[in-house]
Design a protein around this motif. Structure first.
Motif, PDB file in Angstrom:
ATOM      1  N   ALA A  15       0.828  -1.202   0.000  1.00 50.08           N
ATOM      2  CA  ALA A  15       0.000   0.000   0.000  1.00 50.08           C
ATOM      3  C   ALA A  15       0.865   1.255   0.000  1.00 50.08           C
ATOM      4  CB  ALA A  15      -0.923  -0.010   1.212  1.00 50.08           C
ATOM      5  N   ASP A  46       2.080   2.141  -3.497  1.00 44.94           N
ATOM      6  CA  ASP A  46       1.041   2.798  -4.289  1.00 44.94           C
ATOM      7  C   ASP A  46       0.791   4.216  -3.791  1.00 44.94           C
ATOM      8  OD1 ASP A  46       0.765   0.471  -5.751  1.00 44.94           O
ATOM      9  OD2 ASP A  46      -1.002  -0.237  -4.638  1.00 44.94           O
ATOM     10  N   PHE A  47       0.844   4.389  -2.463  1.00 41.36           N
ATOM     11  CA  PHE A  47       0.628   5.717  -1.878  1.00 41.36           C
ATOM     12  C   PHE A  47       1.715   6.688  -2.323  1.00 41.36           C
ATOM     13  CE2 PHE A  47       1.154   8.561   1.937  1.00 41.36           C
ATOM     14  CZ  PHE A  47      -0.077   9.201   1.857  1.00 41.36           C
ATOM     15  N   TYR A  55      -5.921   6.968   3.513  1.00 38.15           N
ATOM     16  CA  TYR A  55      -5.679   6.189   2.290  1.00 38.15           C
ATOM     17  C   TYR A  55      -5.902   4.700   2.548  1.00 38.15           C
ATOM     18  CZ  TYR A  55      -3.049   4.255  -1.687  1.00 38.15           C
ATOM     19  OH  TYR A  55      -2.662   3.557  -2.815  1.00 38.15           O
ATOM     20  N   LEU A  56      -5.459   4.219   3.692  1.00 36.63           N
ATOM     21  CA  LEU A  56      -5.600   2.802   4.028  1.00 36.63           C
ATOM     22  C   LEU A  56      -7.055   2.394   4.212  1.00 36.63           C
ATOM     23  CD1 LEU A  56      -2.611   2.388   6.520  1.00 36.63           C
ATOM     24  CD2 LEU A  56      -2.791   1.399   4.213  1.00 36.63           C
ATOM     25  N   VAL A  81      -7.848  -0.167  -1.617  1.00 32.83           N
ATOM     26  CA  VAL A  81      -6.584  -0.310  -0.903  1.00 32.83           C
ATOM     27  C   VAL A  81      -6.730  -1.390   0.177  1.00 32.83           C
ATOM     28  CG1 VAL A  81      -4.868   0.866   0.542  1.00 32.83           C
ATOM     29  CG2 VAL A  81      -5.966   2.085  -1.360  1.00 32.83           C
ATOM     30  N   LYS A 137      -6.732  -5.002  -1.254  1.00 28.84           N
ATOM     31  CA  LYS A 137      -5.389  -5.482  -1.613  1.00 28.84           C
ATOM     32  C   LYS A 137      -4.585  -5.816  -0.365  1.00 28.84           C
ATOM     33  CE  LYS A 137      -5.044  -2.934  -5.989  1.00 28.84           C
ATOM     34  NZ  LYS A 137      -4.319  -1.858  -6.721  1.00 28.84           N
ATOM     35  N   PHE A 138      -4.732  -4.985   0.672  1.00 23.43           N
ATOM     36  CA  PHE A 138      -4.053  -5.275   1.933  1.00 23.43           C
ATOM     37  C   PHE A 138      -4.536  -6.606   2.499  1.00 23.43           C
ATOM     38  CE2 PHE A 138      -4.560  -5.398   6.526  1.00 23.43           C
ATOM     39  CZ  PHE A 138      -3.230  -5.324   6.947  1.00 23.43           C
TER      40      PHE A 138
END
Length: 456
Positions: free
Chosen positions: A53, A56-57, A357-358, A363, A366-367
């Protein structure tokens, strides 16, 4: 490193750390780069997902996030103690929910997020966990005792946001061992569960049984006995077990019936289960030394860490009593870990941006796949295509109505000051140790709860 289910246990290890920040000298951790944030977690299994993540961030915002795990839990607590003394805390920390986070907030370790977290952000979480990290009326009342680990908080403050969710009472079964014993599908009822245990134990008396870390005795009570009681009795009669009415509490016919049902597990416990920690019980299952395991949603990632392929296990919510008041119970989700913002972060806006964002569904999904864990964010209808069948089966354990859901969050009916681990030790004396009969066990638990009611 593992999640601990007792908030009292969690907080004891970090209570001293929480006060140290008040005397810390200097500023927060500073990685030396104004576009770099530092994040700490106590879960090694989360690192890969967080790092993915973070990559991507950074591509999206230009802000780099460095993730570091400190395990086990005690090492994490020690690291926080040391860093609080030196003023070297990270920007963001993943903490245990509704325990560490609130303690840190009360003592100035983490920032208040009341004006930081928007409604749009909160609405990404299921409604029943949105108040995790928030000082609602119940938590404020709890904080009023000077013995509270978050004494001094104020009503309507927020000190964290949910990050991962889950629950206890998830059953795991080794697919191959079940197949070898002629068990063709995972059980959907309590009786089928007992039948499956009988079959695998008959096939392999040494390794075919049920593993659970009963050295932490309230695993047996809160992960098995209480969900079973809820299924057998229904919500009202389950709650009455903890009340003062002798006609309805643990020494009543209802209580004895539940304990007799639980006692049917006695022949099937893995030998020495009463001496196993939670980690040891899970490791035994991963190593093929037990065919069955009771744990939490978070257990799946630990099994993977210990070399077990998630596709090789059945995972399902605790099976209900087909003849009970709630034959197909659901399990209520808990916020298990949360994200906190260090009170001494020199980049609080960027840190909050990372936390937000998380929480975004794509996101979080995917995490979840990378960490083999359930995010607090509601993933929506397409989640199964991303997270895979085993994690999807864990999500299905939450599917129920308020009337059919065993909610471990609800403690309002317990006597004041009730400590479930004391009752749980009595239960272990019954099963697996066979020192007490179900009737004797009910009387002892009733005596304990009566003492709490009298003192309260």
């Amino acid at each position: 490193m593992r999640l601990r289910h007792s908030r009292t246990v969690r907080l004891a290890a970090v209570a001293a750390a929480a006060t140290l920040v008040l005397t810390a000298c200097g500023g927060s951790s500073d990685s030396g780069d104004s576009d770099t944030l530092e994040m700490w977690t106590f879960k090694q299994s989360h690192v890969a997902g967080l790092e993915a993540a973070a990559k991507d961030f950074e591509a999206e915002t230009g802000i780099k996030v460095e993730v570091q795990a400190y395990t086990p839990d005690d090492a994490f607590a020690t690291k926080i103690q040391t860093s609080a003394k030196t003023g070297d805390l990270p920007d963001v920390m993943e903490t245990h929910s509704d325990g560490e986070d609130l303690g840190f907030g009360a003592n100035g370790v983490v920032a208040e997020l009341t004006d930081v977290v928007s409604d749009e952000w909160l609405n990404r979480y299921p409604e029943n966990i949105r108040e995790s990290g928030f000082i609602n009326d119940a938590r404020f009342k709890e904080s009023q005792s000077r013995t509270s680990k978050f004494y001094g908080v104020e009503k309507n403050q927020r000190f964290s946001v949910p990050f991962t969710t889950g629950t206890f009472g998830i059953v795991y079964a080794n697919k191959k061992m079940l197949a070898d014993a002629g068990v063709e599908k995972p059980p959907t009822t309590w009786q089928e569960f007992l039948d499956g245990l009988e079959a695998t134990t008959a096939e392999d008396a040494t390794n075919g049984g049920l593993s659970l870390g009963l050295k932490v005795p309230d695993t047996g009570l809160t992960w098995v006995a209480q969900p079973l009681a809820y299924s057998m009795l229904g919500k009202a009669d389950y709650e009455a077990l903890f009340g003062e009415d002798k006609a309805a509490n643990w020494s009543s016919p209802n209580g004895t019936a539940v304990l007799e049902a639980y006692d049917r597990l006695t022949p099937y416990w893995k030998p020495g289960a009463q001496a196993l920690t939670i980690d040891e019980a899970d490791q035994a299952f991963a190593q093929g030394k037990a065919a069955w395991l009771v744990g939490g949603t978070f257990t799946l990632s630990f099994l993977k860490e210990n070399g077990m392929n998630p596709d090789d296990v059945h995972a399902f919510g605790f099976p209900g009593d087909a003849e009970g008041a709630v034959p197909d119970p659901a399990l209520g989700p808990l916020s298990l870990t949360s994200l906190t913002l260090s009170a001494t972060s020199e980049q609080p806006d960027k840190a909050a941006q990372w936390m937000e964002y998380l929480s975004q569904p794509e996101v979080a999904a995917k995490f979840a796949k990378a960490a083999t864990d359930l995010p607090a964010t509601a993933l929506g209808d397409g989640a199964s295509d991303i997270v895979g069948p085993t994690l999807t089966s864990l999500l299905e354990a939450f599917e129920g109505t308020p009337e059919t859901t065993y909610d471990p969050n609800n403690r309002a009916f317990f006597p004041p000051g009730y400590e479930q681990d004391k009752a749980a030790k009595i239960l272990v004396d019954m099963s697996p140790l066979k020192k007490l009969s179900p009737a004797e066990t009910g009387k002892k638990i009733t005596g304990l709860t009566d003492n709490y009611w009298a003192a309260g």
